[in-house]
Design a protein around this motif. Structure first.
Motif, PDB file in Angstrom:
ATOM      1  N   ASN A 124     -55.083  24.327 106.169  1.00  0.00           N
ATOM      2  CA  ASN A 124     -55.744  23.417 105.239  1.00  0.00           C
ATOM      3  C   ASN A 124     -54.832  22.218 104.987  1.00  0.00           C
ATOM      4  OD1 ASN A 124     -56.551  22.220 102.622  1.00  0.00           O
ATOM      5  ND2 ASN A 124     -58.050  23.880 102.636  1.00  0.00           N
ATOM      6  N   LEU A 125     -55.390  21.028 105.134  1.00  0.00           N
ATOM      7  CA  LEU A 125     -54.599  19.808 105.000  1.00  0.00           C
ATOM      8  C   LEU A 125     -54.369  19.406 103.545  1.00  0.00           C
ATOM      9  CD1 LEU A 125     -56.324  17.722 107.829  1.00  0.00           C
ATOM     10  CD2 LEU A 125     -54.238  19.087 107.971  1.00  0.00           C
TER      11      LEU A 125
ATOM     12  N   GLY B 250     -50.075  25.944 102.217  1.00  0.00           N
ATOM     13  CA  GLY B 250     -50.027  27.375 102.488  1.00  0.00           C
ATOM     14  C   GLY B 250     -51.388  28.030 102.714  1.00  0.00           C
ATOM     15  N   GLN B 251     -52.467  27.287 102.549  1.00  0.00           N
ATOM     16  CA  GLN B 251     -53.799  27.884 102.729  1.00  0.00           C
ATOM     17  C   GLN B 251     -54.240  27.774 104.190  1.00  0.00           C
ATOM     18  OE1 GLN B 251     -56.829  26.979  99.795  1.00  0.00           O
ATOM     19  NE2 GLN B 251     -58.374  26.826 101.423  1.00  0.00           N
ATOM     20  N   ILE B 252     -54.656  28.890 104.742  1.00  0.00           N
ATOM     21  CA  ILE B 252     -55.166  28.917 106.121  1.00  0.00           C
ATOM     22  C   ILE B 252     -56.670  29.165 106.059  1.00  0.00           C
ATOM     23  CG2 ILE B 252     -55.057  30.038 108.384  1.00  0.00           C
ATOM     24  CD1 ILE B 252     -52.480  28.558 107.646  1.00  0.00           C
ATOM     25  N   ASP B 253     -57.442  28.244 106.606  1.00  0.00           N
ATOM     26  CA  ASP B 253     -58.890  28.364 106.657  1.00  0.00           C
ATOM     27  C   ASP B 253     -59.289  28.769 108.078  1.00  0.00           C
ATOM     28  OD1 ASP B 253     -59.048  27.583 103.985  1.00  0.00           O
ATOM     29  OD2 ASP B 253     -59.098  25.460 104.520  1.00  0.00           O
ATOM     30  N   THR B 254     -60.580  28.768 108.366  1.00  0.00           N
ATOM     31  CA  THR B 254     -61.062  29.232 109.663  1.00  0.00           C
ATOM     32  C   THR B 254     -62.080  28.259 110.236  1.00  0.00           C
ATOM     33  OG1 THR B 254     -60.827  31.516 108.912  1.00  0.00           O
ATOM     34  CG2 THR B 254     -62.186  31.171 110.855  1.00  0.00           C
TER      35      THR B 254
END
Length: 197
Positions: A102-103, A107-111
């Motif tokens: 996530n830009l 630290g957030q990872i999206d899909t």
């Protein structure tokens, strides 16, 4: 004996070099003979061969592209947009899932989710708070969302019967686009490209 052999070899090399030099000089003579004559005869068969070959048919006219600006169609081409849940419950299958950093949230990872439903492809950006449509390629209009899409696109532009035309519909901010292909006056394919930040 070695000296005689060396002189004999040198004489032969000198004679061969002289012979090749003489050939090259005669080939490059300013009277137009030699190499120029060889070039002219070499070109003639190529020209004759080229003219003897049948010429390829000129490609047909390419599809006419019409550009339109329509905020409603570019922003919401389906009307109510199909969701991941709706597509999966109607028999859709997940083709790929790719993690995407996530830009905006550290630290957030999206899909990135690629989903196929009845021959149509959808790409969604999945974040914890929502799914955003990133891309859709529709060629099967038998579904409810396909019928809505076809109806809205047909109303946007009346293609000439028998012709293949393409229209590209954008919004005024040039962020969202819909590309539509018409064949024989009917919508045959739609590519939806919404803006996702």
């Amino acid at each position: 004996m070695f000296a005689v052999l060396l002189l004999s070899t040198s004489a032969k090399a000198f004679t061969a070099a002289s012979f090749y030099t003489l050939l090259l000089l005669s080939a490059c003579s300013p009277d137009g003979s030699g190499t120029d004559e060889h070039k002219q005869t070499a070109k003639q068969p190529k020209t004759a061969t080229a003219s003897a070959k049948p010429t390829a048919a000129a490609p047909g006219p390419t599809a006419k592209v019409v550009r339109l600006t329509n905020d409603s169609l570019a922003g919401q081409p389906f009307g109510p947009e199909p969701t991941v849940t709706e597509l999966l419950s109607a028999g859709g299958t997940v083709v790929t899932r790719k993690p995407f950093r996530n830009l905006h949230e550290a630290g957030q990872i999206d899909t990135i989710l690629l989903l196929r439903h009845r021959g149509n492809l959808f790409e969604f950006y999945r974040a914890p708070e929502k799914d955003l449509l990133r891309d859709a390629s529709i060629t099967n209009f038998e579904t409810a969302y396909g019928r809505r899409l076809r109806s809205r696109m047909a109303a946007a532009h009346h293609a000439a019967a028998g012709a293949t035309e393409r229209i590209r519909i954008g919004d005024t901010e040039r962020a969202n686009y819909v590309s539509v292909t018409y064949s024989s006056g009917q919508v045959s394919a739609v590519h939806v490209e919404p803006y996702v930040d």
